[in-house]
Write a protein that holds these residues in place. Structure first.
Motif, short mmCIF file in Angstrom:
data_model
loop_
_atom_site.label_atom_id
_atom_site.label_comp_id
_atom_site.label_asym_id
_atom_site.label_seq_id
_atom_site.Cartn_x
_atom_site.Cartn_y
_atom_site.Cartn_z
N ASP A 185 0.82 -1.21 0.00
CA ASP A 185 0.00 0.00 0.00
C ASP A 185 0.86 1.27 0.00
O ASP A 185 0.39 2.34 0.35
N GLU A 186 2.13 1.17 -0.41
CA GLU A 186 3.03 2.31 -0.42
C GLU A 186 3.60 2.53 -1.83
O GLU A 186 3.60 1.61 -2.65
N VAL A 187 4.09 3.74 -2.06
CA VAL A 187 4.69 4.07 -3.34
C VAL A 187 5.72 5.18 -3.10
O VAL A 187 5.53 6.03 -2.23
N TYR A 188 6.83 5.14 -3.83
CA TYR A 188 7.77 6.24 -3.76
C TYR A 188 7.15 7.45 -4.46
O TYR A 188 6.46 7.31 -5.47
N MET A 189 7.42 8.65 -3.94
CA MET A 189 6.84 9.86 -4.51
C MET A 189 7.18 9.99 -5.99
O MET A 189 6.32 10.33 -6.80
N HIS A 190 8.44 9.72 -6.36
CA HIS A 190 8.83 9.91 -7.77
C HIS A 190 8.09 8.95 -8.70
O HIS A 190 7.94 9.23 -9.88
N ASP A 191 7.60 7.82 -8.17
CA ASP A 191 6.87 6.87 -9.00
C ASP A 191 5.47 7.37 -9.38
O ASP A 191 4.86 6.86 -10.32
N LEU A 192 4.96 8.36 -8.65
CA LEU A 192 3.63 8.89 -8.97
C LEU A 192 3.60 9.63 -10.31
O LEU A 192 2.60 9.63 -11.01
N ILE A 193 4.74 10.25 -10.67
CA ILE A 193 4.78 11.02 -11.92
C ILE A 193 4.61 10.07 -13.10
O ILE A 193 5.27 9.05 -13.21
N GLY A 194 3.67 10.42 -13.96
CA GLY A 194 3.38 9.61 -15.14
C GLY A 194 2.26 8.61 -14.92
O GLY A 194 1.79 7.98 -15.88
N MET A 195 1.80 8.44 -13.67
CA MET A 195 0.71 7.50 -13.43
C MET A 195 -0.60 8.04 -14.00
O MET A 195 -0.84 9.25 -14.02
N THR A 196 -1.45 7.12 -14.44
CA THR A 196 -2.79 7.47 -14.90
C THR A 196 -3.64 7.76 -13.68
O THR A 196 -3.52 7.11 -12.64
N VAL A 197 -4.54 8.75 -13.81
CA VAL A 197 -5.49 9.06 -12.75
C VAL A 197 -6.88 8.66 -13.26
O VAL A 197 -7.28 9.04 -14.37
N ALA A 198 -7.58 7.88 -12.46
CA ALA A 198 -8.91 7.41 -12.83
C ALA A 198 -9.86 7.61 -11.65
O ALA A 198 -9.43 7.64 -10.49
N LEU A 199 -11.13 7.76 -11.97
CA LEU A 199 -12.15 7.81 -10.93
C LEU A 199 -12.45 6.38 -10.49
O LEU A 199 -12.16 5.43 -11.21
N ASP A 200 -13.08 6.23 -9.34
CA ASP A 200 -13.40 4.88 -8.86
C ASP A 200 -14.46 4.20 -9.71
O ASP A 200 -14.75 3.02 -9.55
#
Length: 179
Positions: free
Chosen positions: A104-119
């Motif tokens: 349930d964790e992620v490095y901050m730099h890994d967030l860049i480029g991730m897709t954002v979706a609604l539930d």
């Protein structure tokens, strides 16, 4: 962009006192382990670049809490003048020296480029950047309408799937409502 070799774990805010101590803002959820006495830490320039051609490491002498951050002494920093040279520098640690993130964790730099979706499954954008604000981490999400700032908080984020590279935002937040 090449894969990073180091994780940013803090930033030196300023010098403290005359004995070479610095005030550090930790950017890790494990500051006690990262800033433990005897730990070797590396420094990156203000752009986050680690210079591999020279040894840019210091050894933690002591660390103690201070106004939401830490006061840290390094054995190689003898006075305020030397401490002032560290102001604004990022503190980094090789990924090989860190525990891998939990499920349930992620490095901050890994967030860049991730897709954002609604539930609901609807894809609404891509994380373009992130900001460390006093209120906490905020994602800059590029959508077809422009940028939307999304606080990375449990009230808004349902989950982050590091393997699928998707950040799922709870519906009803109003952040991605049609204009």
């Amino acid at each position: 962009m090449s894969d990073p070799t180091h994780a940013i774990v803090g930033i030196v805010r300023n010098a403290q006192g005359i004995r070479g101590e610095v005030v550090i803002e930790p950017l890790t959820d494990r500051p006690d382990a990262i800033f433990a006495s005897g730990r070797r830490l590396f420094f990156a320039d203000r752009g986050g670049v680690v210079n591999n051609e020279r040894t840019d490491a210091l050894t933690v002498g002591d660390a103690r809490p201070f106004k939401g951050g830490l006061i840290v002494s390094f054995t190689e920093v003898a006075d305020r003048n030397a401490a002032e040279l560290l102001r604004g520098r990022f503190i980094v640690v090789p990924f090989a020296e860190l525990e891998p993130p939990g499920e349930d964790e992620v490095y901050m730099h890994d967030l860049i480029g991730m897709t954002v979706a609604l539930d609901t499954g609807e894809r609404v954008g891509t994380v373009e950047s992130l900001y460390e604000l006093p209120q906490g981490l905020t994602l800059d999400v590029r959508t077809t309408r422009g940028s939307v700032l999304v606080p990375y908080r449990p009230e808004l984020i349902e989950r982050t799937d590091q393997h699928a590279r998707v950040v799922t935002v709870k519906r009803g937040t109003g952040l991605f409502d049609s204009e």
